[in-house]
Design an enzyme around this catalytic site. Structure first.
Site, PDB file in Angstrom:
ATOM      1  N   TYR A  44      -8.453  15.378  -7.293  1.00 48.88           N
ATOM      2  CA  TYR A  44      -7.893  14.228  -7.813  1.00 48.88           C
ATOM      3  C   TYR A  44      -6.636  15.036  -9.117  1.00 48.88           C
ATOM      4  CZ  TYR A  44      -6.320  12.022 -12.620  1.00 48.88           C
ATOM      5  OH  TYR A  44      -5.916  11.592 -13.617  1.00 48.88           O
ATOM      6  N   LYS A  57      -2.634  15.593  -8.625  1.00 51.64           N
ATOM      7  CA  LYS A  57      -1.686  15.362 -10.172  1.00 51.64           C
ATOM      8  C   LYS A  57      -1.251  16.537  -9.934  1.00 51.64           C
ATOM      9  CE  LYS A  57      -2.234  11.316 -11.585  1.00 51.64           C
ATOM     10  NZ  LYS A  57      -1.273  10.669 -11.308  1.00 51.64           N
ATOM     11  N   ASN A  79       3.815   5.385 -11.651  1.00 52.28           N
ATOM     12  CA  ASN A  79       2.086   5.262 -12.355  1.00 52.28           C
ATOM     13  C   ASN A  79       0.799   4.992 -11.096  1.00 52.28           C
ATOM     14  OD1 ASN A  79       0.266   4.477 -14.541  1.00 52.28           O
ATOM     15  ND2 ASN A  79       0.176   2.413 -13.642  1.00 52.28           N
ATOM     16  N   ASP A 139       1.104  -0.481   0.074  1.00 54.28           N
ATOM     17  CA  ASP A 139      -0.359   0.267  -0.344  1.00 54.28           C
ATOM     18  C   ASP A 139       1.472   1.496   0.405  1.00 54.28           C
ATOM     19  OD1 ASP A 139      -1.611   2.018   0.444  1.00 54.28           O
ATOM     20  OD2 ASP A 139      -2.412   1.153   2.653  1.00 54.28           O
TER      21      ASP A 139
HETATM   22  N1  NAP Z   1      -5.918   6.050 -17.736  1.00 54.32           N
HETATM   23  C1  NAP Z   1      -6.390   7.310 -18.279  1.00 54.32           C
HETATM   24  O1  NAP Z   1      -7.044   7.852 -19.044  1.00 54.32           O
HETATM   25  C2  NAP Z   1      -5.070   8.729 -17.772  1.00 54.32           C
HETATM   26  C3  NAP Z   1      -5.730   9.988 -17.672  1.00 54.32           C
HETATM   27  C4  NAP Z   1      -4.767  10.529 -17.347  1.00 54.32           C
HETATM   28  C5  NAP Z   1      -4.037  10.030 -16.406  1.00 54.32           C
HETATM   29  N2  NAP Z   1      -4.441   8.615 -15.984  1.00 54.32           N
HETATM   30  C6  NAP Z   1      -2.574   8.662 -15.283  1.00 54.32           C
HETATM   31  O2  NAP Z   1      -1.773   7.040 -15.808  1.00 54.32           O
HETATM   32  C7  NAP Z   1      -1.688   6.931 -14.552  1.00 54.32           C
HETATM   33  C8  NAP Z   1      -2.546   5.059 -14.617  1.00 54.32           C
HETATM   34  O3  NAP Z   1      -3.789   5.235 -15.040  1.00 54.32           O
HETATM   35  P1  NAP Z   1      -5.047   3.720 -14.592  1.00 54.32           P
HETATM   36  O4  NAP Z   1      -6.382   4.531 -15.336  1.00 54.32           O
HETATM   37  O5  NAP Z   1      -3.783   2.833 -15.538  1.00 54.32           O
HETATM   38  O6  NAP Z   1      -4.421   3.771 -13.790  1.00 54.32           O
HETATM   39  P2  NAP Z   1      -5.575   3.147 -12.013  1.00 54.32           P
HETATM   40  O7  NAP Z   1      -6.249   1.629 -13.546  1.00 54.32           O
HETATM   41  O8  NAP Z   1      -6.790   3.632 -11.884  1.00 54.32           O
HETATM   42  O9  NAP Z   1      -5.085   2.203 -11.187  1.00 54.32           O
HETATM   43  C9  NAP Z   1      -3.914   1.759 -11.191  1.00 54.32           C
HETATM   44  C10 NAP Z   1      -3.598   1.145  -9.940  1.00 54.32           C
HETATM   45  O10 NAP Z   1      -3.111   1.835  -8.743  1.00 54.32           O
HETATM   46  C11 NAP Z   1      -2.889   1.088  -7.633  1.00 54.32           C
HETATM   47  N3  NAP Z   1      -3.510   1.924  -6.228  1.00 54.32           N
HETATM   48  C12 NAP Z   1      -4.044   2.224  -5.717  1.00 54.32           C
HETATM   49  N4  NAP Z   1      -4.450   3.107  -4.496  1.00 54.32           N
HETATM   50  C13 NAP Z   1      -3.252   2.234  -4.072  1.00 54.32           C
HETATM   51  C14 NAP Z   1      -2.613   2.556  -3.110  1.00 54.32           C
HETATM   52  N5  NAP Z   1      -2.468   3.255  -2.153  1.00 54.32           N
HETATM   53  N6  NAP Z   1      -1.284   1.581  -3.063  1.00 54.32           N
HETATM   54  C15 NAP Z   1      -0.593   1.039  -4.111  1.00 54.32           C
HETATM   55  N7  NAP Z   1      -0.855   1.245  -5.779  1.00 54.32           N
HETATM   56  C16 NAP Z   1      -2.275   0.913  -5.635  1.00 54.32           C
HETATM   57  C17 NAP Z   1      -4.120   0.132  -7.890  1.00 54.32           C
HETATM   58  O11 NAP Z   1      -3.123  -1.255  -7.775  1.00 54.32           O
HETATM   59  P3  NAP Z   1      -4.354  -3.036  -7.690  1.00 54.32           P
HETATM   60  O12 NAP Z   1      -5.397  -2.712  -8.370  1.00 54.32           O
HETATM   61  O13 NAP Z   1      -3.334  -3.519  -7.450  1.00 54.32           O
HETATM   62  O14 NAP Z   1      -4.746  -2.392  -6.118  1.00 54.32           O
HETATM   63  C18 NAP Z   1      -4.529  -0.117  -9.231  1.00 54.32           C
HETATM   64  O15 NAP Z   1      -4.352  -1.061 -10.440  1.00 54.32           O
HETATM   65  C19 NAP Z   1      -2.821   6.996 -12.797  1.00 54.32           C
HETATM   66  O16 NAP Z   1      -1.398   7.854 -12.352  1.00 54.32           O
HETATM   67  C20 NAP Z   1      -3.702   7.989 -13.513  1.00 54.32           C
HETATM   68  O17 NAP Z   1      -3.952   9.067 -12.985  1.00 54.32           O
HETATM   69  C21 NAP Z   1      -4.669   8.330 -16.725  1.00 54.32           C
END
Ligand code: NAP
Length: 243
Positions: free
Chosen positions: A155, A159, A90, A63
């Site tokens: 959020y 960021k 990430n 965590d």
């Molecule tokens: N997806 C997009 O279009 C988008 C757009 C803008 C920015 N971003 C940024 O890009 C990155 C990846 O995006 P994503 O959508 O692929 O992410 P996501 O699926 O929402 O989250 C990635 C992982 O973060 C882990 N996480 C959350 N809380 C945690 C904690 N307290 N300790 C440890 N791990 C934790 C989770 O792991 P577990 O599942 O193992 O718990 C989750 O699988 C993020 O930083 C996001 O803000 C994404």
């Protein structure tokens, strides 16, 4: 930086964007520490896929809001792989948080998960990253940091903090460790968001479409391999930040 044989830890790499980054680094010959918190079976699957590429890989649970767990994770990664060269911060959470319903616990959860975790990981990784020829940190932010969305304030502020932290860390850790940031627009919508939302988000960009995981990977690889790049924030949002 030559990627082959380097050791990389990608936080939140059991699935989605983190997994795509981990697999891409594996394809370039990096040995990969797959971090997860809850998604153990998906993390194991990512490790399996990486091992089939003939690179070393292992999964690590933490965590990232818990300092002791973060410290223990980096010690364990360094012991398993003999060091650490690349950290990709990430992992994050994302959710709508209407201002009139926002309480301090929700606010703090976003700051702890999305910002303090990046500080903790960078802090405990930095001793290992500074060894030998030095290393690199890539932080993943969001261009909503520049123009915060009212319905997602914790959020967006978390960021924006990641961007400020990137600039400060680049100064604090130079010249041994370079620190860069890729600020994303919409790439992979949350699993429960529909096609209407995707259309609406696409229309807000100059490119009239969402980004792809391959484009995220390209930007991350560039930030890692370009040896003169530090303190850079790359907006990867199809031009949405200009509208
Ligand atoms: N997806 C997009 O279009 C988008 C757009 C803008 C920015 N971003 C940024 O890009 C990155 C990846 O995006 P994503 O959508 O692929 O992410 P996501 O699926 O929402 O989250 C990635 C992982 O973060 C882990 N996480 C959350 N809380 C945690 C904690 N307290 N300790 C440890 N791990 C934790 C989770 O792991 P577990 O599942 O193992 O718990 C989750 O699988 C993020 O930083 C996001 O803000 C994404």
């Amino acid at each position: 930086m030559e990627l082959k044989g380097k050791v990389a830890l990608v936080t939140g790499s059991a699935k989605r964007l983190g997994k795509a980054i981990a697999l891409a680094l594996g394809k370039y010959g990096c040995n990969i520490a797959v971090h997860y918190r809850l998604s153990e079976s998906e993390a194991l699957e990512t490790v399996k896929q990486l091992r089939s590429m003939r690179v070393k890989s292992a999964h690590f649970c933490a965590d990232l809001t818990n300092e002791e767990q973060v410290k223990a994770m980096f010690e364990s990664v360094a012991q398993t792989f003999g060091g650490l060269d690349i950290l990709v911060n990430n992992a994050a959470i994302f959710a709508r948080t209407p201002f009139d319903q926002l309480d301090v616990n929700t606010w703090q959860k976003f700051i702890d998960t999305n910002l303090t975790s990046v500080f903790l990981c960078s802090r405990y990784a930095s001793d290992f990253l500074s060894e030998g020829q030095g290393g690199v940190i890539i932080n993943i932010s969001d261009t909503a940091a520049f123009k915060p969305w009212a319905g997602f304030l914790p959020y967006c502020v978390s960021k924006a903090g990641v961007i400020a932290l990137t600039l400060g860390l680049a100064k604090a850790l130079a010249p041994k460790v370079r620190v860069n940031c890729v600020a994303l627009g919409t790439i992979l919508p949350p699993e429960d968001y529909g096609e209407d939302w995707e259309r609406e988000m696409s229309a807000k960009t100059l490119m009239q479409r969402l980004g792809t995981t391959e484009e995220v990977v390209q930007a991350v690889i560039f930030c890692i391999t370009c040896d003169y790049l530090t303190g850079a924030v790359i907006p990867l949002d199809g031009g949405r930040h200009l509208r």
